[in-house]
Design a protein around this motif. Structure first.
Motif, PDB file in Angstrom:
ATOM      1  N   ASN A 119       0.850  -1.101   0.066  1.00  0.00           N
ATOM      2  CA  ASN A 119       0.055  -0.057   0.088  1.00  0.00           C
ATOM      3  C   ASN A 119       0.885   1.289  -0.062  1.00  0.00           C
ATOM      4  O   ASN A 119       1.175   1.837   1.012  1.00  0.00           O
ATOM      5  CB  ASN A 119      -0.763   0.013   1.273  1.00  0.00           C
ATOM      6  CG  ASN A 119      -1.806   1.153   1.433  1.00  0.00           C
ATOM      7  OD1 ASN A 119      -1.851   1.876   0.378  1.00  0.00           O
ATOM      8  ND2 ASN A 119      -2.481   1.407   2.432  1.00  0.00           N
ATOM      9  N   LEU A 120       1.374   1.501  -1.295  1.00  0.00           N
ATOM     10  CA  LEU A 120       2.260   2.773  -1.446  1.00  0.00           C
ATOM     11  C   LEU A 120       1.306   4.203  -1.108  1.00  0.00           C
ATOM     12  O   LEU A 120       1.913   5.277  -1.164  1.00  0.00           O
ATOM     13  CB  LEU A 120       2.590   2.805  -2.842  1.00  0.00           C
ATOM     14  CG  LEU A 120       3.865   1.930  -2.872  1.00  0.00           C
ATOM     15  CD1 LEU A 120       4.285   1.850  -4.164  1.00  0.00           C
ATOM     16  CD2 LEU A 120       4.928   1.660  -1.655  1.00  0.00           C
ATOM     17  N   GLN A 121       0.094   4.267  -0.637  1.00  0.00           N
ATOM     18  CA  GLN A 121      -0.512   5.363  -0.331  1.00  0.00           C
ATOM     19  C   GLN A 121      -0.580   5.596   1.301  1.00  0.00           C
ATOM     20  O   GLN A 121      -1.188   6.489   1.773  1.00  0.00           O
ATOM     21  CB  GLN A 121      -2.075   5.315  -0.680  1.00  0.00           C
ATOM     22  CG  GLN A 121      -2.195   5.605  -2.063  1.00  0.00           C
ATOM     23  CD  GLN A 121      -1.753   4.614  -3.124  1.00  0.00           C
ATOM     24  OE1 GLN A 121      -1.565   3.435  -3.091  1.00  0.00           O
ATOM     25  NE2 GLN A 121      -0.933   5.079  -4.050  1.00  0.00           N
ATOM     26  N   SER A 122       0.109   4.613   2.083  1.00  0.00           N
ATOM     27  CA  SER A 122       0.036   4.564   3.300  1.00  0.00           C
ATOM     28  C   SER A 122       0.817   5.816   4.001  1.00  0.00           C
ATOM     29  O   SER A 122       0.802   6.113   5.173  1.00  0.00           O
ATOM     30  CB  SER A 122       0.340   3.556   3.960  1.00  0.00           C
ATOM     31  OG  SER A 122       1.723   3.068   3.746  1.00  0.00           O
ATOM     32  N   LEU A 123       1.964   5.977   3.391  1.00  0.00           N
ATOM     33  CA  LEU A 123       2.909   7.098   3.604  1.00  0.00           C
ATOM     34  C   LEU A 123       3.198   8.138   2.658  1.00  0.00           C
ATOM     35  O   LEU A 123       2.701   7.679   1.475  1.00  0.00           O
ATOM     36  CB  LEU A 123       4.139   6.543   4.184  1.00  0.00           C
ATOM     37  CG  LEU A 123       4.219   5.573   5.350  1.00  0.00           C
ATOM     38  CD1 LEU A 123       5.662   5.046   5.235  1.00  0.00           C
ATOM     39  CD2 LEU A 123       4.199   6.205   6.574  1.00  0.00           C
ATOM     40  N   ASN A 124       3.851   9.055   2.797  1.00  0.00           N
ATOM     41  CA  ASN A 124       4.430  10.063   1.827  1.00  0.00           C
ATOM     42  C   ASN A 124       5.590   9.249   1.344  1.00  0.00           C
ATOM     43  O   ASN A 124       6.537   9.152   1.903  1.00  0.00           O
ATOM     44  CB  ASN A 124       4.821  11.589   2.233  1.00  0.00           C
ATOM     45  CG  ASN A 124       5.263  12.245   1.355  1.00  0.00           C
ATOM     46  OD1 ASN A 124       5.819  11.869   0.155  1.00  0.00           O
ATOM     47  ND2 ASN A 124       5.606  13.305   1.595  1.00  0.00           N
ATOM     48  N   ASN A 125       5.660   8.508   0.199  1.00  0.00           N
ATOM     49  CA  ASN A 125       6.627   7.772  -0.347  1.00  0.00           C
ATOM     50  C   ASN A 125       7.561   8.584  -1.360  1.00  0.00           C
ATOM     51  O   ASN A 125       8.433   7.773  -1.951  1.00  0.00           O
ATOM     52  CB  ASN A 125       5.925   6.596  -1.052  1.00  0.00           C
ATOM     53  CG  ASN A 125       5.310   5.707  -0.041  1.00  0.00           C
ATOM     54  OD1 ASN A 125       5.987   4.999   0.766  1.00  0.00           O
ATOM     55  ND2 ASN A 125       3.991   5.530  -0.305  1.00  0.00           N
ATOM     56  N   THR A 126       7.224   9.678  -1.380  1.00  0.00           N
ATOM     57  CA  THR A 126       8.546  10.596  -2.086  1.00  0.00           C
ATOM     58  C   THR A 126       9.675  10.477  -1.263  1.00  0.00           C
ATOM     59  O   THR A 126       9.903   9.993  -0.199  1.00  0.00           O
ATOM     60  CB  THR A 126       8.198  12.131  -1.993  1.00  0.00           C
ATOM     61  OG1 THR A 126       8.294  12.518  -0.922  1.00  0.00           O
ATOM     62  CG2 THR A 126       6.741  12.325  -2.930  1.00  0.00           C
ATOM     63  N   ARG A 127      11.002  10.843  -2.079  1.00  0.00           N
ATOM     64  CA  ARG A 127      12.339  10.629  -1.263  1.00  0.00           C
ATOM     65  C   ARG A 127      12.048  11.636  -0.153  1.00  0.00           C
ATOM     66  O   ARG A 127      12.746  11.114   0.988  1.00  0.00           O
ATOM     67  CB  ARG A 127      13.324  11.001  -2.401  1.00  0.00           C
ATOM     68  CG  ARG A 127      14.735  11.111  -1.603  1.00  0.00           C
ATOM     69  CD  ARG A 127      15.632  11.536  -2.883  1.00  0.00           C
ATOM     70  NE  ARG A 127      17.038  11.167  -2.228  1.00  0.00           N
ATOM     71  CZ  ARG A 127      17.899  10.214  -2.271  1.00  0.00           C
ATOM     72  NH1 ARG A 127      17.278   9.247  -2.999  1.00  0.00           N
ATOM     73  NH2 ARG A 127      18.965  10.443  -1.763  1.00  0.00           N
TER      74      ARG A 127
END
Length: 99
Positions: free
Chosen positions: A26-34
């Motif tokens: 689930n890549l929407q669970s965090l701010n997955n930008t650098r």
């Protein structure tokens, strides 16, 4: 040989590529930008780990705590390395650090 170490922001590109190819992540669970992942690592440096083999990241875990509870994010193991206890070792390592 698989080696375990603390995650740094320099691991971002390899880690993100692993997360993208991991089913159910689930890549929407965090701010997955650098910048977002750097923030997680900076606040929780004792709880974020990678496993690597020959310089290639094959597993990750981002642990975090609010001071009372611990959380796991982005627990991922590359498909070719699953069922080898790598994920379990990462989880146990974070749990030990939570103590």
């Amino acid at each position: 040989m698989v080696e375990f170490r603390k995650m740094t922001i320099n691991d971002y590109e390899q880690a993100f590529a692993l997360w993208e190819r991991t089913p159910g992540m689930n890549l929407q669970s965090l701010n997955n930008t650098r910048v977002g992942i750097k923030s997680v690592i900076d606040r929780n440096s004792n709880f974020c780990f990678v496993a690597e083999e020959q310089g290639i990241i094959i597993a990750t875990i981002l642990g975090a705590t609010d001071g009372r509870k611990g959380y796991f994010y982005h627990v991922a193991v590359a498909e070719n390395y699953q069922r080898q206890q790598i994920g379990k070792k990462l989880i146990l390592r974070v749990l030990e650090e939570f103590k």
